[in-house]
Each structure stands twice: as structure tokens, then as C-alpha cells.
Motif scaffolding. Structure first.
Motif, PDB file in Angstrom:
ATOM      1  N   GLY A 421      -4.265   2.059  -2.080  1.00  0.00           N
ATOM      2  CA  GLY A 421      -4.150   2.612  -0.522  1.00  0.00           C
ATOM      3  C   GLY A 421      -3.456   4.097  -0.684  1.00  0.00           C
ATOM      4  N   GLU A 422      -3.219   4.960   0.173  1.00  0.00           N
ATOM      5  CA  GLU A 422      -2.702   6.173   0.203  1.00  0.00           C
ATOM      6  C   GLU A 422      -1.430   6.203  -0.482  1.00  0.00           C
ATOM      7  N   ASN A 423      -0.599   7.315  -0.483  1.00  0.00           N
ATOM      8  CA  ASN A 423       0.531   7.688  -0.446  1.00  0.00           C
ATOM      9  C   ASN A 423       1.357   7.078   0.615  1.00  0.00           C
ATOM     10  N   GLY A 424       2.567   6.321   0.211  1.00  0.00           N
ATOM     11  CA  GLY A 424       3.356   5.834   1.273  1.00  0.00           C
ATOM     12  C   GLY A 424       2.705   4.494   2.025  1.00  0.00           C
ATOM     13  N   SER A 425       1.785   4.087   1.702  1.00  0.00           N
ATOM     14  CA  SER A 425       1.370   2.948   2.169  1.00  0.00           C
ATOM     15  C   SER A 425       1.860   1.787   2.234  1.00  0.00           C
ATOM     16  N   GLY A 426       2.833   1.476   0.974  1.00  0.00           N
ATOM     17  CA  GLY A 426       3.790   0.412   0.735  1.00  0.00           C
ATOM     18  C   GLY A 426       3.484  -0.196  -0.380  1.00  0.00           C
ATOM     19  N   LYS A 427       2.645   0.514  -1.137  1.00  0.00           N
ATOM     20  CA  LYS A 427       2.384  -0.568  -2.539  1.00  0.00           C
ATOM     21  C   LYS A 427       3.644  -0.943  -3.396  1.00  0.00           C
ATOM     22  N   THR A 428       4.384   0.226  -3.624  1.00  0.00           N
ATOM     23  CA  THR A 428       5.699   0.081  -4.491  1.00  0.00           C
ATOM     24  C   THR A 428       6.520  -0.958  -3.810  1.00  0.00           C
ATOM     25  N   THR A 429       6.440  -0.760  -2.692  1.00  0.00           N
ATOM     26  CA  THR A 429       7.448  -1.724  -1.789  1.00  0.00           C
ATOM     27  C   THR A 429       7.297  -3.085  -2.047  1.00  0.00           C
ATOM     28  N   LEU A 430       5.964  -3.443  -1.686  1.00  0.00           N
ATOM     29  CA  LEU A 430       5.291  -4.722  -1.874  1.00  0.00           C
ATOM     30  C   LEU A 430       5.648  -5.239  -3.338  1.00  0.00           C
ATOM     31  N   ASP A 551       3.159  -0.308 -12.036  1.00  0.00           N
ATOM     32  CA  ASP A 551       3.197   0.515 -10.883  1.00  0.00           C
ATOM     33  C   ASP A 551       2.444   1.810 -11.284  1.00  0.00           C
ATOM     34  N   GLU A 552       1.184   2.156 -11.254  1.00  0.00           N
ATOM     35  CA  GLU A 552       0.808   3.568 -11.439  1.00  0.00           C
ATOM     36  C   GLU A 552       1.051   3.587 -13.155  1.00  0.00           C
ATOM     37  N   PRO A 553       0.360   2.948 -14.046  1.00  0.00           N
ATOM     38  CA  PRO A 553       0.676   2.796 -15.447  1.00  0.00           C
ATOM     39  C   PRO A 553      -0.073   4.140 -16.141  1.00  0.00           C
ATOM     40  N   THR A 582      -2.533   1.425  -8.609  1.00  0.00           N
ATOM     41  CA  THR A 582      -3.046   2.593  -9.249  1.00  0.00           C
ATOM     42  C   THR A 582      -4.094   3.318  -7.866  1.00  0.00           C
ATOM     43  N   HIS A 583      -4.252   4.833  -8.190  1.00  0.00           N
ATOM     44  CA  HIS A 583      -4.923   5.599  -7.313  1.00  0.00           C
ATOM     45  C   HIS A 583      -6.267   5.717  -7.962  1.00  0.00           C
ATOM     46  N   ARG A 584      -6.506   5.273  -9.253  1.00  0.00           N
ATOM     47  CA  ARG A 584      -7.803   5.542 -10.127  1.00  0.00           C
ATOM     48  C   ARG A 584      -8.905   4.367  -9.578  1.00  0.00           C
TER      49      ARG A 584
HETATM   50  N1  LIG Z   1      14.303   3.546  -1.028  1.00  0.00           N
HETATM   51  C1  LIG Z   1      13.405   3.912  -0.001  1.00  0.00           C
HETATM   52  N2  LIG Z   1      14.208   4.094   1.251  1.00  0.00           N
HETATM   53  C2  LIG Z   1      13.675   4.510   2.523  1.00  0.00           C
HETATM   54  N3  LIG Z   1      12.198   4.612   2.571  1.00  0.00           N
HETATM   55  C3  LIG Z   1      11.617   4.622   1.420  1.00  0.00           C
HETATM   56  C4  LIG Z   1      12.235   3.925   0.136  1.00  0.00           C
HETATM   57  N4  LIG Z   1      11.200   4.063  -0.658  1.00  0.00           N
HETATM   58  C5  LIG Z   1       9.997   3.989  -0.054  1.00  0.00           C
HETATM   59  N5  LIG Z   1      10.328   4.315   1.376  1.00  0.00           N
HETATM   60  C6  LIG Z   1       9.278   4.743   2.439  1.00  0.00           C
HETATM   61  O1  LIG Z   1       8.550   3.284   2.593  1.00  0.00           O
HETATM   62  C7  LIG Z   1       7.298   3.772   2.642  1.00  0.00           C
HETATM   63  C8  LIG Z   1       6.419   3.044   1.522  1.00  0.00           C
HETATM   64  O2  LIG Z   1       6.660   3.897   0.261  1.00  0.00           O
HETATM   65  P1  LIG Z   1       6.009   3.041  -1.047  1.00  0.00           P
HETATM   66  O3  LIG Z   1       6.964   3.856  -2.196  1.00  0.00           O
HETATM   67  O4  LIG Z   1       5.891   1.587  -1.067  1.00  0.00           O
HETATM   68  O5  LIG Z   1       4.496   3.648  -0.997  1.00  0.00           O
HETATM   69  P2  LIG Z   1       3.390   3.859  -2.081  1.00  0.00           P
HETATM   70  O6  LIG Z   1       2.213   3.015  -1.567  1.00  0.00           O
HETATM   71  O7  LIG Z   1       3.828   3.023  -3.266  1.00  0.00           O
HETATM   72  O8  LIG Z   1       3.340   5.387  -2.342  1.00  0.00           O
HETATM   73  P3  LIG Z   1       2.824   6.214  -3.537  1.00  0.00           P
HETATM   74  O9  LIG Z   1       1.367   6.072  -3.683  1.00  0.00           O
HETATM   75  O10 LIG Z   1       3.005   7.564  -3.268  1.00  0.00           O
HETATM   76  O11 LIG Z   1       3.417   5.828  -4.736  1.00  0.00           O
HETATM   77  C9  LIG Z   1       6.971   5.247   2.705  1.00  0.00           C
HETATM   78  O12 LIG Z   1       6.977   5.566   4.184  1.00  0.00           O
HETATM   79  C10 LIG Z   1       8.397   5.737   2.056  1.00  0.00           C
HETATM   80  O13 LIG Z   1       8.789   6.692   2.487  1.00  0.00           O
END
Ligand SMILES: Nc1ncnc2c1ncn2[C@@H]1O[C@H](COP(=O)(O)OP(=O)(O)OP(=O)(O)O)[C@@H](O)[C@H]1O
Ligand SMILES: [Mg+2]
Length: 634
Positions: A421-430, A551-553, A582-584
Motif C-alpha cells: 500500500g502507499e505511504n501512510g496507508s497503515g502497514k506499519t501500524t497493522l 517491515d521494509e527489510p 514492502t513497496h517492491r
Molecule cells: N506514532 C504515531 N503517532 C501518530 N500518528 C502516527 C504514528 N505513526 C504513524 N502515524 C500515522 O498513521 C498513519 C499510518 O502510518 P503507518 O506508519 O502505519 O503507514 P505505512 O503504511 O507504514 O507507511 P510507509 O509506507 O510510509 O511506511 C499515517 O497517517 C501516519 O501519519
């Protein structure tokens, strides 16, 4: 003075705009406005808290420091009263040898009292010196025990973070200061009390004289301290800028850019402006403090003269004999010294106490943010068959929008599941939610049907390995960087390094696994971005975990290393579940399942072929990347 100040202020960049008061400035207002009354009112609770802390650090040293000072005070009284007897014998009528002989017993008593007092004070001082490092250690250990246990979400909370920095930077060092000054205040108070009691015993009318001489000195001490705070306060914005500038000019990380952008003259110029201002304010305060001290000394002189005149009058009218007047002079001098010290230490105690209060408040706050342990926490969860995120919604603390909304994903044992997914789509959070690092506000993460919240957090995390996108470059050896506190096993270490391609990195280092990865230390090495990433991946493989999240190794890896790593990740799965972010997209083709996230929700899911057939977001992104490679240079 005011105009001068305004004029100077204009050419100093004011970096307060848009910022709340910095965490180290939070008490400056209190310090500026505190009166002696405010200070005295807060003291009892402060003293109690400080003594409790000291007692917990070392009951024996606390007891010796306190009783030593108290008993020394009693000997001060004895010594002063006996001095009057010595004087009485010496001043009596009769032949001199007779008078000296008569004075001998009292003289011996004075000597013994002084000697014992000195011994007690030395013992108390030694105990006090021992107490300081012990209290500091206790305060620091307590703080780190809490900061390493609080839920991860606390670190996203601005208030918590500020409270923690206040407690760590000022609270911990000031804890020892509070204990130290508390004992100094007790000592000072005992000294004053001893002199007052001695004067009262000599003659009740002498007691108020002590106060008269001490008032000017006390006033000067408080005013000098207040002038110091005021300068400190005025300089706080400039100081913050100076910290920033000194980091930019003297730290390793920005050093290359300082040169590349030829920033030297600009930075030195900014520094000179701030330093000029600081110097001017400091010289001004030094002048005012010197004037205050001179005024205090003058007033003390006048008061002392008044006291001597009063003593003379009392002597002349026969209210007190000469011997008592002599001893009274001594008692007043002793009391004066103690009272000045008392006022000064009270002032310091109040100041340190504000920061100590922060430390205590932070400890309370952190205790509230410890992860709630479930009533019957299951210990280490067995490797799962399924790990499900069910309708998970998660908002970061303080954020106005959820980072994830109603997300459901399923991971099967031994599968490689990709999140794209694109930057900020929530991958790391999930990924962090799947690892149990954050708790969802709605929905649940289930490990074979059991909510992650039912497991003990520590043991759960031993079953999960997370290689974060912004992984830490630990300033430790290569081995420590990979083993990460687990028992070192050479075979596993070699296997993990080979899988991550870190074996080549290790082979290139003179000390191999024992090479220290921090250039700030002698013999330390640094690695390239891609080499660091290989070490981080090896860390992920080394841990014997049921779930491994990468996460993006490969974001920093060269094309060959990237290809090899994805091959190895598949091979290394071996019963573990791998989550790959990954984005690749070429690399996720062979994942068992791919989840495409978009604005915090699952937009598409399936295998590569299914998603391509869908012709949705994934297919778009994939085509975009693929076409970039297909384009021919005309
Ligand atoms: N610690 C945090 N506190 C508040 N908001 C956050 C925090 N970390 C991420 N976010 C927000 O949560 C949303 C999802 O972020 P996340 O890091 O999960 O995206 P991502 O898909 O991993 O992006 P990327 O491809 O850039 O790594 C983004 O809008 C980001 O700004
Ligand atoms: Mg990310």
C-alpha cells in the motif's frame, strides 16, 4: 535596563514562537515568584518524601546522617553554655592561677563537647556522602524500570513524553540534591535551634538578638538566588537555541552536511549572537548579586553593632554578667552562620523539590500506564495455527483520525503474507498491532482464537520477532546486535547471518562478530545503510519466533541482495509465519496472500494473480513499477 533588554532581544531569534513552554522551563515561573513563605509551606511534605526515598535507598546511612546532626546540635548547646562557665571562672575575683584552675573542668567539658560534636558531624557527613550515589541509583533504576515497561502507546503521547524527559533530565539528579539539602536543612535548623536554646539558657532576653542579626543575611541569600533564577529564565529561549547550535556544530551526524552546505560561518554567527546575550545577562546578574551581597553585609554589620550595643546596655544595667555576654556573642555568631546556611539550603531545597515533585508525579503517571495484566494471564503462547485481526480499528494517542479502520486479516502458520500500500496507508501500524505492541481500540487480534490481551505481554513478545522499518542501530557489537539479549549460539548466529546476507558484512569487519558498531568509541566501526539492514534482518531470523514481521527489510539493499533475501525469506519460513511489508511489488508475487491497504483499510486481498485480475489498486501500482523497467531509452 528594561529598554536595553528589549533592544537586545530583537536581534536574538526567538524560537518560542508556536511552542509550548519547554519541559525544562516549566518551573521557572514558580522559582521567580516563590516567597520565603511559599517555600516554608512546601517544605514539610518535601522533606518527608525525600527522607522516605533516602530511607529506601539506605536505612543505615539515613539514620546515621540524621542522628549524627541532631546529637551534634545537643553538644553545640552544651559547649556554648559551658563556655559561659569558663568565662565566669576566668573573670571571677582572685589570683589568676586559682581562676584558671577553677575554669579547668568547664574547659575540659567544652573541649569534649567540641570534639564529640566534630566526630558526630564527620560520621554524619560520611553517611551523607554515601547516601547520594545510592539515592541517585534508586531513582534512576525506578525510572528505567517504568520507562521500559509502560505500554508503547505512552511514547506517542506528548504529555507523557514531556513528563518523562522532565523526570529523567532534572528529576533524577535533583532527587539526590533534595536528599542532600534536606539533611542540610535539618543540620541548619538544629544549629539555629541549638544557638537559640543556648541563648535562652544563658538569658531569655538574648534569644531575639539572634534573629536581628540573621535577617539581613537571610534576605541577601534569598534575593541573590532570585536574581539568579530571573537571569536563567530570561535566557531560557537563548539557551535552547544554544543547545541546538552546539549539537549541530559538534555532533557526528550533522557534521557532513555542515560542511557540504558550508554552514560553518552561519552557525558560528548565530552562536556568537546567543553567546553575547548570555554573557551580557550573566554579567548584569553578577553585578546585581554583588551589590545585594554588599548591602546584606552592611546591614548585618549594622545589626551586629545594634546587638553589641544591646548586650552592652544589658551588661551595664546588670541584667547579665560579663561571662554570659561573652558566651552570648559566641552563640550569636554560631547561630548566624547556621541561619544563613538554613535560608540558603531551604531555597535550594525548594528549587530541587519542584523537579523532585516532577519525578514523583512521573512515576505515578507511568504506573497508570503499565500494561494491564489479564486476570489469568496465559504464559508463552504455543506457535499458532491462525492469527487473525478481526475488525480492528486503531487511533494513535492524540491523533484526530484512525490509522486503521475495521481491518481484518488472517495469517496461517508457515505462510508468507505481504502487506502493501502507499505511504501512510497503515502497514506499519497493522504490523505493530499483530505483534501485540499496540492494543486496538475496537476489534481484536486473536492467536488461535484467544485475544492477545489474555497473554502475558513479555512472553507473547518472545514469540514474535519484529524488524521495524526504522530499526535501531544499537551501539553494541555485531553479535549483541543480532542476539539481542538471547543466549548466544554460534550455529544459529551463523545461520541467521547467512540467511540475511550479513555473513559478508561480518567477514569484512576486522573483529568479526565482536566488532563494535559505534564510531564514537575507540575501535568502533560504522556500516553502510544496506549493511545495517542486513544485520537487522539477521536479528529477525535469529529469534526463535512463531511470527516474524519484516517491515521494509530491503529498502536499503542493492538489487542482488534484495532478490537473494526474498528467496531466503521463503526458505527460512520453515513453519513460521512471515509478514512482509514492502513497496517492491515484484518481490511479493510469491507471497501466499497479499493485503492491499489504502487509507487505513483493506482495499484488496488475494494472491498476485487474483489481484492482477481484479485490475484495482494493486494492479495499478504493479503496472506502474513494471512499466518503469520496461521503458526503453530512445
Ligand atoms: N506514532 C504515531 N503517532 C501518530 N500518528 C502516527 C504514528 N505513526 C504513524 N502515524 C500515522 O498513521 C498513519 C499510518 O502510518 P503507518 O506508519 O502505519 O503507514 P505505512 O503504511 O507504514 O507507511 P510507509 O509506507 O510510509 O511506511 C499515517 O497517517 C501516519 O501519519
Ligand atoms: Mg511503514
Amino acid at each position: 535596563m528594561r529598554l536595553w533588554w528589549r533592544g537586545r532581544r530583537a536581534d536574538v531569534p526567538d524560537d518560542r514562537s508556536g511552542l509550548v513552554v519547554a519541559y525544562w522551563e516549566s518551573h521557572d515561573e514558580h522559582l521567580l515568584t516563590a516567597t520565603l513563605g511559599t517555600i516554608a509551606r512546601r517544605l514539610p511534605s518535601l522533606v518527608a518524601a525525600a527522607l522516605r526515598m533516602a530511607w529506601q535507598a539506605s536505612p543505615r546511612d539515613t539514620a546515621v546522617a540524621l542522628t549524627g546532626n541532631l546529637v551534634a546540635g545537643v553538644f553545640t548547646v552544651f559547649g556554648l553554655v559551658a563556655t559561659s562557665d569558663v568565662l565566669a571562672s576566668l573573670l571571677a575575683a582572685g589570683p589568676t592561677p586559682e581562676r584558671v584552675r577553677a575554669a579547668l573542668p568547664s574547659l575540659l567539658f567544652v573541649a569534649a563537647a567540641t570534639g564529640l560534636r566534630g566526630g558526630l558531624l564527620a560520621a554524619a557527613g560520611w553517611a551523607q556522602a554515601r547516601l547520594k550515589p545510592q539515592v541517585e541509583r534508586l531513582a534512576e533504576t525506578r525510572l528505567f524500570e517504568l520507562t521500559t515497561r509502560v505500554e508503547l502507546a505512552a511514547f506517542d503521547d506528548h504529555d507523557f513524553h514531556n513528563a518523562m524527559r522532565r523526570a529523567r533530565d532534572s528529576g533524577v539528579p535533583d532527587t539526590a540534591t533534595v536528599v542532600e539539602t534536606t539533611i542540610a536543612v535539618v543540620t541548619g535548623a538544629v544549629g539555629v535551634l541549638a544557638s537559640a536554646v543556648a541563648l535562652g539558657l544563658l538569658h531569655p532576653v538574648l534569644m531575639p538578638l539572634l534573629l536581628v542579626t540573621a535577617v539581613p543575611a537571610g534576605w541577601a541569600a534569598v534575593r541573590t538566588a532570585r536574581l539568579g533564577y530571573r537571569a536563567f529564565y530570561r535566557l531560557s529561549a537563548a539557551r535552547r537555541r544554544k543547545f541546538m547550535l552546539s549539537d549541530l556544530m559538534a555532533e557526528r551526524q550533522p557534521a557532513a552536511e555542515v560542511r557540504a552546505f558550508t554552514l560553518r560561518d552561519y552557525l558560528l554567527g548565530q552562536y556568537a549572537k546567543v553567546a553575547d546575550l548570555e554573557q551580557d545577562v550573566q554579567l548584569d546578574v553578577a553585578r546585581r548579586q554583588a551589590a545585594t551581597k554588599a548591602g546584606g553585609d552592611l546591614l548585618t554589620g549594622v545589626a551586629t553593632a545594634g546587638v553589641y550595643v544591646t548586650l552592652g546596655v544589658l551588661l551595664a544595667v546588670g541584667v547579665i554578667p560579663l561571662s554570659v555576654a561573652g558566651a552570648a556573642v559566641l552563640a550569636i555568631r554560631t547561630g548566624q552562620v547556621s541561619l544563613t546556611a538554613l535560608v540558603q539550603t531551604m531555597n535550594r531545597l525548594y528549587e530541587a523539590g519542584l523537579y523532585f515533585g516532577d519525578y514523583l508525579a512521573f512515576c505515578d503517571l507511568a504506573r497508570q500506564r503499565l500494561p494491564a495484566s489479564p486476570p489469568a494471564a496465559a504464559s508463552a503462547p504455543a506457535p499458532f495455527h491462525r492469527l487473525d485481526a478481526e475488525h480492528v480499528t486503531f487511533t494513535y494517542p492524540g491523533a484526530d483520525r484512525p490509522a486503521l479502520t475495521d481491518v481484518s486479516v488472517t495469517l496461517g502458520r508457515g505462510e508468507v503474507v505481504a502487506l502493501v500500500g502507499e505511504n501512510g496507508s497503515g502497514k506499519t501500524t497493522l504490523a505493530k498491532l499483530l505483534a501485540g505492541l499496540y492494543r486496538p481500540q475496537q476489534g481484536a487480534i486473536r492467536w488461535d482464537g484467544v485475544d492477545l490481551g489474555a497473554f502475558d505481554g513479555e512472553t507473547l513478545r518472545r514469540s514474535v520477532s519484529v524488524i521495524a522499518q526504522d530499526h535501531t542501530r544499537w551501539p553494541l557489537t555485531v553479535r549483541e546486535n543480532i542476539v539481542m539479549g538471547r543466549p548466544p549460539e554460534d550455529d544459529r548466529l551463523a545461520a541467521a547471518c547467512a540467511a540475511a546476507g550479513a555473513d559478508e558484512v561480518v567477514a569484512g569487519l576486522p573483529d568479526g562478530y565482536d566488532a563494535l558498531l559505534d564510531r564514537r568509541f575507540r575501535g568502533g566501526h560504522d556500516l553502510s545503510g544496506g549493511q545495517w539492514q542486513r544485520i537487522a534482518v539477521a536479528r529477525g531470523f535469529y529469534r526463535d519466533a512463531a511470527l516474524v514481521i519484516f517491515d521494509e527489510p530491503t529498502s536499503a539493499l542493492d538489487a542482488r541482495a534484495e532478490h537473494a533475501l526474498f528467496e531466503r525469506i521463503r526458505g527460512h519460513a520453515d513453519g513460521r509465519t512471515i509478514v512482509l511489508i514492502t513497496h517492491r511489488l515484484a518481490s511479493v508475487r510469491y507471497a501466499d496472500r497479499i493485503y492491499v491497504l489504502d487509507h487505513g483499510a483493506v482495499a484488496e486481498q488475494g494472491t498476485h494473480d487474483e489481484l492482477m485480475a481484479l485490475e484495482g489498486l494493486y494492479a495499478d501500482l504493479y503496472e506502474l513499477q513494471a512499466s518503469a523497467y520496461r521503458q526503453r531509452v530512445p
